[in-house]
Write a protein that holds these residues in place. Structure first.
Motif, PDB file in Angstrom:
ATOM      1  N   LYS A  81     -69.335  91.387  28.477  1.00 32.98           N
ATOM      2  CA  LYS A  81     -68.768  90.959  29.744  1.00 32.98           C
ATOM      3  C   LYS A  81     -69.506  89.721  30.204  1.00 32.98           C
ATOM      4  O   LYS A  81     -70.720  89.606  30.027  1.00 32.98           O
ATOM      5  N   SER A  82     -68.809  88.813  30.832  1.00 31.08           N
ATOM      6  CA  SER A  82     -69.388  87.507  31.153  1.00 31.08           C
ATOM      7  C   SER A  82     -70.585  87.613  32.098  1.00 31.08           C
ATOM      8  O   SER A  82     -71.535  86.833  31.993  1.00 31.08           O
ATOM      9  N   LEU A  83     -70.569  88.570  33.009  1.00 31.99           N
ATOM     10  CA  LEU A  83     -71.657  88.681  33.970  1.00 31.99           C
ATOM     11  C   LEU A  83     -72.802  89.569  33.491  1.00 31.99           C
ATOM     12  O   LEU A  83     -73.825  89.669  34.158  1.00 31.99           O
ATOM     13  N   GLY A 213     -71.903 100.635  47.793  1.00 32.41           N
ATOM     14  CA  GLY A 213     -72.509  99.314  47.675  1.00 32.41           C
ATOM     15  C   GLY A 213     -74.003  99.387  47.496  1.00 32.41           C
ATOM     16  O   GLY A 213     -74.600  98.628  46.712  1.00 32.41           O
ATOM     17  N   PHE A 214     -74.629 100.329  48.189  1.00 30.88           N
ATOM     18  CA  PHE A 214     -76.078 100.481  48.081  1.00 30.88           C
ATOM     19  C   PHE A 214     -76.466 101.016  46.701  1.00 30.88           C
ATOM     20  O   PHE A 214     -77.489 100.622  46.130  1.00 30.88           O
ATOM     21  N   ALA A 215     -75.652 101.917  46.156  1.00 34.98           N
ATOM     22  CA  ALA A 215     -75.970 102.520  44.859  1.00 34.98           C
ATOM     23  C   ALA A 215     -75.641 101.611  43.681  1.00 34.98           C
ATOM     24  O   ALA A 215     -76.241 101.728  42.614  1.00 34.98           O
ATOM     25  N   THR A 216     -74.689 100.709  43.860  1.00 35.76           N
ATOM     26  CA  THR A 216     -74.245  99.860  42.758  1.00 35.76           C
ATOM     27  C   THR A 216     -75.130  98.637  42.560  1.00 35.76           C
ATOM     28  O   THR A 216     -75.195  98.077  41.464  1.00 35.76           O
ATOM     29  N   VAL A 217     -75.851  98.233  43.599  1.00 39.83           N
ATOM     30  CA  VAL A 217     -76.581  96.964  43.531  1.00 39.83           C
ATOM     31  C   VAL A 217     -77.661  96.928  42.448  1.00 39.83           C
ATOM     32  O   VAL A 217     -77.872  95.875  41.824  1.00 39.83           O
ATOM     33  N   PRO A 218     -78.374  98.022  42.118  1.00 39.24           N
ATOM     34  CA  PRO A 218     -79.346  97.925  41.015  1.00 39.24           C
ATOM     35  C   PRO A 218     -78.684  97.566  39.688  1.00 39.24           C
ATOM     36  O   PRO A 218     -79.243  96.781  38.904  1.00 39.24           O
ATOM     37  N   ALA A 219     -77.487  98.134  39.434  1.00 36.75           N
ATOM     38  CA  ALA A 219     -76.776  97.816  38.201  1.00 36.75           C
ATOM     39  C   ALA A 219     -76.288  96.371  38.200  1.00 36.75           C
ATOM     40  O   ALA A 219     -76.286  95.700  37.156  1.00 36.75           O
ATOM     41  N   TYR A 220     -75.880  95.880  39.374  1.00 31.23           N
ATOM     42  CA  TYR A 220     -75.458  94.477  39.504  1.00 31.23           C
ATOM     43  C   TYR A 220     -76.638  93.556  39.163  1.00 31.23           C
ATOM     44  O   TYR A 220     -76.491  92.550  38.449  1.00 31.23           O
ATOM     45  N   LEU A 221     -77.810  93.916  39.651  1.00 30.89           N
ATOM     46  CA  LEU A 221     -79.014  93.121  39.359  1.00 30.89           C
ATOM     47  C   LEU A 221     -79.341  93.144  37.881  1.00 30.89           C
ATOM     48  O   LEU A 221     -79.708  92.125  37.292  1.00 30.89           O
ATOM     49  N   ARG A 222     -79.201  94.317  37.272  1.00 29.25           N
ATOM     50  CA  ARG A 222     -79.475  94.402  35.834  1.00 29.25           C
ATOM     51  C   ARG A 222     -78.499  93.537  35.048  1.00 29.25           C
ATOM     52  O   ARG A 222     -78.876  92.860  34.091  1.00 29.25           O
ATOM     53  N   ASP A 223     -77.236  93.564  35.437  1.00 29.41           N
ATOM     54  CA  ASP A 223     -76.233  92.745  34.756  1.00 29.41           C
ATOM     55  C   ASP A 223     -76.581  91.266  34.833  1.00 29.41           C
ATOM     56  O   ASP A 223     -76.424  90.529  33.853  1.00 29.41           O
ATOM     57  N   LEU A 224     -77.053  90.829  35.985  1.00 29.11           N
ATOM     58  CA  LEU A 224     -77.305  89.406  36.189  1.00 29.11           C
ATOM     59  C   LEU A 224     -78.648  88.953  35.632  1.00 29.11           C
ATOM     60  O   LEU A 224     -78.761  87.854  35.073  1.00 29.11           O
ATOM     61  N   PHE A 225     -79.687  89.808  35.788  1.00 30.03           N
ATOM     62  CA  PHE A 225     -81.052  89.371  35.493  1.00 30.03           C
ATOM     63  C   PHE A 225     -81.731  90.121  34.347  1.00 30.03           C
ATOM     64  O   PHE A 225     -82.873  89.817  34.006  1.00 30.03           O
ATOM     65  N   GLY A 226     -81.050  91.101  33.757  1.00 30.98           N
ATOM     66  CA  GLY A 226     -81.672  91.865  32.681  1.00 30.98           C
ATOM     67  C   GLY A 226     -82.622  92.921  33.223  1.00 30.98           C
ATOM     68  O   GLY A 226     -82.760  93.117  34.426  1.00 30.98           O
ATOM     69  N   THR A 227     -83.318  93.602  32.302  1.00 30.80           N
ATOM     70  CA  THR A 227     -84.167  94.731  32.682  1.00 30.80           C
ATOM     71  C   THR A 227     -85.637  94.364  32.837  1.00 30.80           C
ATOM     72  O   THR A 227     -86.436  95.196  33.265  1.00 30.80           O
ATOM     73  N   TYR A 228     -86.004  93.146  32.503  1.00 34.22           N
ATOM     74  CA  TYR A 228     -87.410  92.736  32.425  1.00 34.22           C
ATOM     75  C   TYR A 228     -88.209  93.083  33.689  1.00 34.22           C
ATOM     76  O   TYR A 228     -89.186  93.826  33.630  1.00 34.22           O
ATOM     77  N   GLN A 229     -87.793  92.608  34.842  1.00 32.80           N
ATOM     78  CA  GLN A 229     -88.460  92.921  36.106  1.00 32.80           C
ATOM     79  C   GLN A 229     -87.438  93.300  37.178  1.00 32.80           C
ATOM     80  O   GLN A 229     -87.554  92.922  38.346  1.00 32.80           O
ATOM     81  N   VAL A 230     -86.457  94.077  36.746  1.00 35.02           N
ATOM     82  CA  VAL A 230     -85.349  94.387  37.658  1.00 35.02           C
ATOM     83  C   VAL A 230     -85.819  95.202  38.867  1.00 35.02           C
ATOM     84  O   VAL A 230     -85.272  95.077  39.970  1.00 35.02           O
ATOM     85  N   GLY A 231     -86.860  96.027  38.689  1.00 33.89           N
ATOM     86  CA  GLY A 231     -87.375  96.796  39.813  1.00 33.89           C
ATOM     87  C   GLY A 231     -87.951  95.896  40.896  1.00 33.89           C
ATOM     88  O   GLY A 231     -87.703  96.095  42.092  1.00 33.89           O
ATOM     89  N   ALA A 232     -88.718  94.898  40.469  1.00 30.81           N
ATOM     90  CA  ALA A 232     -89.301  93.951  41.432  1.00 30.81           C
ATOM     91  C   ALA A 232     -88.215  93.113  42.099  1.00 30.81           C
ATOM     92  O   ALA A 232     -88.291  92.813  43.300  1.00 30.81           O
ATOM     93  N   ILE A 233     -87.198  92.745  41.340  1.00 34.63           N
ATOM     94  CA  ILE A 233     -86.088  91.973  41.905  1.00 34.63           C
ATOM     95  C   ILE A 233     -85.339  92.824  42.932  1.00 34.63           C
ATOM     96  O   ILE A 233     -84.967  92.348  44.016  1.00 34.63           O
ATOM     97  N   HIS A 234     -85.148  94.103  42.601  1.00 41.74           N
ATOM     98  CA  HIS A 234     -84.480  95.013  43.525  1.00 41.74           C
ATOM     99  C   HIS A 234     -85.279  95.136  44.824  1.00 41.74           C
ATOM    100  O   HIS A 234     -84.704  95.152  45.922  1.00 41.74           O
ATOM    101  N   GLY A 235     -86.591  95.215  44.707  1.00 39.20           N
ATOM    102  CA  GLY A 235     -87.429  95.293  45.899  1.00 39.20           C
ATOM    103  C   GLY A 235     -87.251  94.096  46.806  1.00 39.20           C
ATOM    104  O   GLY A 235     -87.180  94.221  48.036  1.00 39.20           O
ATOM    105  N   ARG A 236     -87.162  92.920  46.209  1.00 44.99           N
ATOM    106  CA  ARG A 236     -86.949  91.705  47.004  1.00 44.99           C
ATOM    107  C   ARG A 236     -85.562  91.698  47.633  1.00 44.99           C
ATOM    108  O   ARG A 236     -85.378  91.242  48.767  1.00 44.99           O
TER     109      ARG A 236
END
Length: 311
Positions: A81-83, A213-236
């Motif tokens: 998928k493109s995203l 929307g609140f539950a889906t956003v971690p997966a959206y972040l993973r799709d866009l930024f990968g798993t490397y530091q997705v927890g820290a990105i989610h915190g921000r």
């Protein structure tokens, strides 16, 4: 509470605890007010309980081993998928991307709209259905039950809509949260006062989108930024939730305070606030449309990832 059932569980639990700490407090009377000492004891009790539960998670949840995958799962069968990126973006680089800030606005708008309903749910349903004699046709007990119902839809939305996003994609599901939310808020403002059934259904849909929307956003972040530091990105990104927790009540109460006291108003007094929420959701809808794949210049190089992972 993180699963969306706070109003369903924490509210009645808090009332019962307050009655234990203050003999003069009546948990069955919405007008009863507990003393300051009881409130301090309540927060200490809840804090200890939350600490125990969180520590249980800390000591039991582990990151899967390198290369682990569920039995029978073949990555080659997953449709590209493109995203959905296969690269990784660090937390430091993520906040430099327009995608992060577009998603920040999306979460801000979605949560602001949800909290706007949840924060005034009980007096709101009573005010929407007030007779010519000034008395509400919705009993206090029924209004409390309505809050519990919204909590159930908030919780159910986190499971149902986030699971749906695995099938149709994150961007389309947020387009649904925000687009259908615009329609639901508009209908709530214009025809919600005609029927309690219509009012409850519209409010339930809005709250299910809030939870989803609140539950889906971690997966959206993973799709866009990968798993490397997705927890820290989610915190921000959760700073958007913090801002929405202030903005939602401020918007609603700012309009209502000019009209009087919630619980003594009519449906007409809520319309300016509800139409404002339509605009808030429209802003989020546009922000979601602007989200594109993250540019390659923000991706982590393989050598950088290896060094960081070895620390």
């Amino acid at each position: 509470m993180g699963f969306g059932g706070g109003a369903l569980v924490a509210s009645p639990l808090s009332r019962q605890l307050l009655s234990m700490y203050d003999d003069n407090y009546d948990p069955g009377n919405s007008a009863s007010v507990a003393g300051g000492g009881a409130l301090v004891a309540l927060f200490l009790t809840l804090g200890i309980g939350y600490f125990v539960i969180m520590m249980f998670g800390v000591f039991n949840i582990r990151v899967p081993a390198d290369g682990w995958k569920p039995d029978g799962f073949d990555p080659a069968t997953v449709k590209r998928k493109s995203l959905v990126t296969t690269a990784s973006v660090s937390a430091a680089n993520a906040i430099k991307t327009p995608q992060f800030w577009c998603l920040w606005v999306v979460l801000l708008c979605n949560v602001t709209a949800g909290i706007g309903i949840l924060e005034q749910a009980s007096p709101m349903i009573q005010d929407f259905f007030r007779g010519a004699d000034g008395k509400s046709t919705v009993a206090v007990a029924a209004a409390s039950g309505f809050v519990g119902l919204l909590s159930i839809f908030n919780m159910a939305g986190r499971f149902a809509w986030s699971s749906t996003s695995d099938i149709i994609g994150r961007k389309p599901i947020y387009a649904m949260y925000l687009g259908v939310g615009i329609i639901a808020y508009f209908l709530l403002a214009t025809v919600g006062h005609h029927s309690t059934v219509i009012f409850v259904l519209l409010a339930a849909v809005i709250l299910s989108f809030y939870g989803g929307g609140f539950a889906t956003v971690p997966a959206y972040l993973r799709d866009l930024f990968g798993t490397y530091q997705v927890g820290a990105i989610h915190g921000r990104l959760l700073t958007a939730w913090s801002v929405a927790g202030v903005a939602g009540p401020l918007i609603i109460n700012g309009f209502l305070d000019r009209e009087g006291k919630p619980g003594t108003l009519t449906a007409e007094a809520y319309r300016p606030a509800l139409f404002t929420m339509v605009g808030v959701l429209a802003l989020g809808f546009v922000a979601n449309l602007l989200i594109r794949p993250v540019a390659a210049r923000f991706h982590q190089q393989t050598t950088e990832k290896t060094v960081e992972a070895s620390k």
